[in-house]
Scaffold this motif. Structure first.
Motif, PDB file in Angstrom:
ATOM      1  N   SER A  14       0.853  -1.191   0.000  1.00  0.00           N
ATOM      2  CA  SER A  14       0.000   0.000   0.000  1.00  0.00           C
ATOM      3  C   SER A  14       0.884   1.234   0.000  1.00  0.00           C
ATOM      4  O   SER A  14       1.611   1.485   0.965  1.00  0.00           O
ATOM      5  CB  SER A  14      -0.909  -0.007   1.236  1.00  0.00           C
ATOM      6  OG  SER A  14      -1.666   1.187   1.309  1.00  0.00           O
TER       7      SER A  14
ATOM      8  N   GLN B 200       3.807   0.462   2.717  1.00  0.00           N
ATOM      9  CA  GLN B 200       3.931  -0.610   3.693  1.00  0.00           C
ATOM     10  C   GLN B 200       3.253  -1.877   3.185  1.00  0.00           C
ATOM     11  O   GLN B 200       2.284  -1.821   2.432  1.00  0.00           O
ATOM     12  CB  GLN B 200       3.358  -0.207   5.042  1.00  0.00           C
ATOM     13  CG  GLN B 200       1.891   0.206   5.019  1.00  0.00           C
ATOM     14  CD  GLN B 200       1.400   0.641   6.385  1.00  0.00           C
ATOM     15  OE1 GLN B 200       1.677  -0.002   7.400  1.00  0.00           O
ATOM     16  NE2 GLN B 200       0.646   1.738   6.436  1.00  0.00           N
TER      17      GLN B 200
ATOM     18  N   ILE C 118       0.910  -4.921   3.674  1.00  0.00           N
ATOM     19  CA  ILE C 118      -0.261  -5.209   4.494  1.00  0.00           C
ATOM     20  C   ILE C 118      -0.759  -6.605   4.151  1.00  0.00           C
ATOM     21  O   ILE C 118      -0.933  -6.946   2.975  1.00  0.00           O
ATOM     22  CB  ILE C 118      -1.371  -4.174   4.255  1.00  0.00           C
ATOM     23  CG1 ILE C 118      -0.886  -2.771   4.654  1.00  0.00           C
ATOM     24  CG2 ILE C 118      -2.634  -4.545   5.033  1.00  0.00           C
ATOM     25  CD1 ILE C 118      -1.886  -1.676   4.371  1.00  0.00           C
TER      26      ILE C 118
ATOM     27  N   PRO D 169      -7.694  -4.429  10.398  1.00  0.00           N
ATOM     28  CA  PRO D 169      -7.095  -3.088  10.385  1.00  0.00           C
ATOM     29  C   PRO D 169      -6.672  -2.610  11.764  1.00  0.00           C
ATOM     30  O   PRO D 169      -6.074  -1.561  11.904  1.00  0.00           O
ATOM     31  CB  PRO D 169      -8.234  -2.220   9.832  1.00  0.00           C
ATOM     32  CG  PRO D 169      -9.483  -2.944  10.220  1.00  0.00           C
ATOM     33  CD  PRO D 169      -9.132  -4.403  10.129  1.00  0.00           C
TER      34      PRO D 169
ATOM     35  N   VAL E  88      -4.617  -2.101  15.133  1.00  0.00           N
ATOM     36  CA  VAL E  88      -3.195  -2.047  15.474  1.00  0.00           C
ATOM     37  C   VAL E  88      -3.062  -2.099  16.988  1.00  0.00           C
ATOM     38  O   VAL E  88      -3.706  -1.324  17.696  1.00  0.00           O
ATOM     39  CB  VAL E  88      -2.538  -0.762  14.932  1.00  0.00           C
ATOM     40  CG1 VAL E  88      -1.099  -0.652  15.420  1.00  0.00           C
ATOM     41  CG2 VAL E  88      -2.584  -0.741  13.408  1.00  0.00           C
TER      42      VAL E  88
ATOM     43  N   THR F 276       1.275   2.659  12.846  1.00  0.00           N
ATOM     44  CA  THR F 276      -0.178   2.756  12.794  1.00  0.00           C
ATOM     45  C   THR F 276      -0.661   2.644  11.350  1.00  0.00           C
ATOM     46  O   THR F 276       0.126   2.550  10.411  1.00  0.00           O
ATOM     47  CB  THR F 276      -0.658   4.093  13.382  1.00  0.00           C
ATOM     48  OG1 THR F 276      -0.326   5.165  12.475  1.00  0.00           O
ATOM     49  CG2 THR F 276      -0.010   4.362  14.734  1.00  0.00           C
ATOM     50  N   ASN F 277      -1.976   2.681  11.186  1.00  0.00           N
ATOM     51  CA  ASN F 277      -2.571   2.657   9.852  1.00  0.00           C
ATOM     52  C   ASN F 277      -2.745   4.060   9.284  1.00  0.00           C
ATOM     53  O   ASN F 277      -3.466   4.250   8.302  1.00  0.00           O
ATOM     54  CB  ASN F 277      -3.938   1.965   9.899  1.00  0.00           C
ATOM     55  CG  ASN F 277      -3.803   0.470  10.106  1.00  0.00           C
ATOM     56  OD1 ASN F 277      -2.806  -0.127   9.717  1.00  0.00           O
ATOM     57  ND2 ASN F 277      -4.794  -0.140  10.731  1.00  0.00           N
ATOM     58  N   THR F 278      -2.093   5.049   9.897  1.00  0.00           N
ATOM     59  CA  THR F 278      -2.281   6.439   9.493  1.00  0.00           C
ATOM     60  C   THR F 278      -1.047   6.994   8.801  1.00  0.00           C
ATOM     61  O   THR F 278       0.066   6.865   9.303  1.00  0.00           O
ATOM     62  CB  THR F 278      -2.594   7.319  10.723  1.00  0.00           C
ATOM     63  OG1 THR F 278      -3.753   6.807  11.388  1.00  0.00           O
ATOM     64  CG2 THR F 278      -2.844   8.763  10.311  1.00  0.00           C
TER      65      THR F 278
ATOM     66  N   GLN G 239       4.592   8.718   7.782  1.00  0.00           N
ATOM     67  CA  GLN G 239       3.983   7.655   8.576  1.00  0.00           C
ATOM     68  C   GLN G 239       3.792   8.125  10.010  1.00  0.00           C
ATOM     69  O   GLN G 239       4.643   8.809  10.572  1.00  0.00           O
ATOM     70  CB  GLN G 239       4.879   6.418   8.556  1.00  0.00           C
ATOM     71  CG  GLN G 239       4.433   5.300   9.475  1.00  0.00           C
ATOM     72  CD  GLN G 239       3.135   4.662   9.020  1.00  0.00           C
ATOM     73  OE1 GLN G 239       2.957   4.380   7.845  1.00  0.00           O
ATOM     74  NE2 GLN G 239       2.215   4.447   9.951  1.00  0.00           N
TER      75      GLN G 239
END
Length: 252
Positions: free
Chosen positions: A124, A136, A138, A144, A146, A155-157, A168
Motif C-alpha cells: 500500500s 507498507q 499489508i 485493520p 493495530v 499505525t494505519n495512518t 507515517q
C-alpha cells in the motif's frame, strides 16, 4: 539439450507471433475459443474458469499461482534503482505470497522493519510521487486494528505534511506519575520523533475513576528536555496525584 533449447525458442517465437497477430483481443479467456467475440467485451483480463462449452466440464477451472517471495529480503527496485517511469503507481497494489517469518528490510521496502509471516501481502503506497519510502506491506484480509505497546508501533495512518510528501504516524504506550500540584507531566520523546501528532492520557489502574483525562497538549519538547505541558495558557490541567497511562502518536 540443444534440441530442447531450440524447441523452447520456437515456442517463444510462436507465442510472440500469436500475440502480435491477436492484438485486437484485449483479454484472454482460457475457457473460450480465441475467436469468441465476447472476449473483447469482458472486464476480466484473464478468465480461467471452467466452461461446459469449451472443455466440456464445469469443474476443470484453473487457479492462479501468485509470485512467491521472501519479504524479509525483498527490495522494491529496478536494475539497482527506483525508476519512476517504469512504476508510475510506486508499486501500489502489488500482491505477493510471502514465504518467511521475520521483518522487512530497513530501506527499500517502504517504511521497513515490519513484522511479516507467511501469507498473501499487498503493498500500500498511495499518493507519494516517485517514492516507495512511505509504503507498507499489508497482509491480505488482515484486521485493520493495530495493537499499541511499549515499543514503537506502526499505525494505519499516513498524513500529508506538504505537497507530495507523506509521513507515517507511529505510536507508543507509556506511563507517568502526576504530583497533583503541577500542570507539567514528564513524557519521554521516542527515538527519531520530530513532531507530535496526538496523545491520549488515561488511567487503567490506581485510585479514582478510570476515565480519559486529556487528548491534547499545549506544548511538547523533543529531545533531552521531555516535559510536556498539558492544557492551555488560560486553562491549565492539574492531574490528581496518581499513575496515568498515555498513548503518544508522533511523526519521524
Amino acid at each position: 539439450m540443444k534440441n530442447y533449447f531450440y524447441s523452447k525458442l520456437g515456442l517463444a517465437c510462436t507465442i510472440f507471433a500469436f500475440a502480435i497477430g491477436s492484438n485486437t483481443q484485449a483479454q484472454m479467456k482460457a475457457n473460450q475459443t480465441i475467436a469468441n467475440a465476447s472476449i473483447n467485451n469482458s472486464t476480466a483480463f484473464l478468465d480461467a474458469s471452467s466452461s461446459g462449452t469449451w472443455n466440456a466440464s464445469t469443474t476443470l477451472g484453473k487457479g492462479m499461482l501468485f509470485p512467491r517471495t521472501d519479504l524479509t529480503k525483498l527490495v522494491l527496485t529496478n536494475n539497482g534503482g527506483y525508476l519512476a517511469g517504469n512504476n508510475p503507481n510506486r508499486f501500489d497494489g502489488i500482491i505477493v505470497y510471502n514465504t518467511t517469518t521475520g521483518t522487512t528490510p530497513g530501506t527499500g521496502s517502504g517504511i521497513g522493519n515490519q513484522s511479516v509471516t507467511p501469507g498473501f501481502y499487498y503493498f500500500s503506497n498511495p499518493g507519494t510521487p516517485n517514492s516507495v519510502a512511505t509504503g507498507q506491506w499489508i497482509a491480505v484480509g488482515a484486521s485493520p486494528k493495530v495493537t499499541i505497546g511499549t515499543a514503537e508501533t506502526i499505525t494505519n495512518t499516513i498524513v500529508n505534511v506538504s505537497p507530495g510528501v507523506d509521513k507515517q504516524v507511529y505510536a507508543i504506550k507509556g506511563t507517568f506519575t502526576a504530583s497533583g500540584t503541577s500542570t507539567t507531566v514528564s513524557i519521554p520523546s521516542p527515538t527519531g520523533m520530530t513532531s507530535l501528532y496526538g496523545i491520549t492520557i488515561y488511567k487503567t489502574s490506581g485510585t479514582g475513576n478510570k476515565v480519559v483525562y486529556s487528548r491534547d497538549l499545549y506544548s511538547y519538547n523533543v529531545g533531552t528536555n521531555n516535559n510536556a505541558v498539558t492544557g492551555s495558557p488560560s486553562m491549565s490541567v492539574v492531574y490528581p496525584a496518581d499513575n496515568y497511562d498515555y498513548v503518544l502518536e508522533y511523526i519521524k
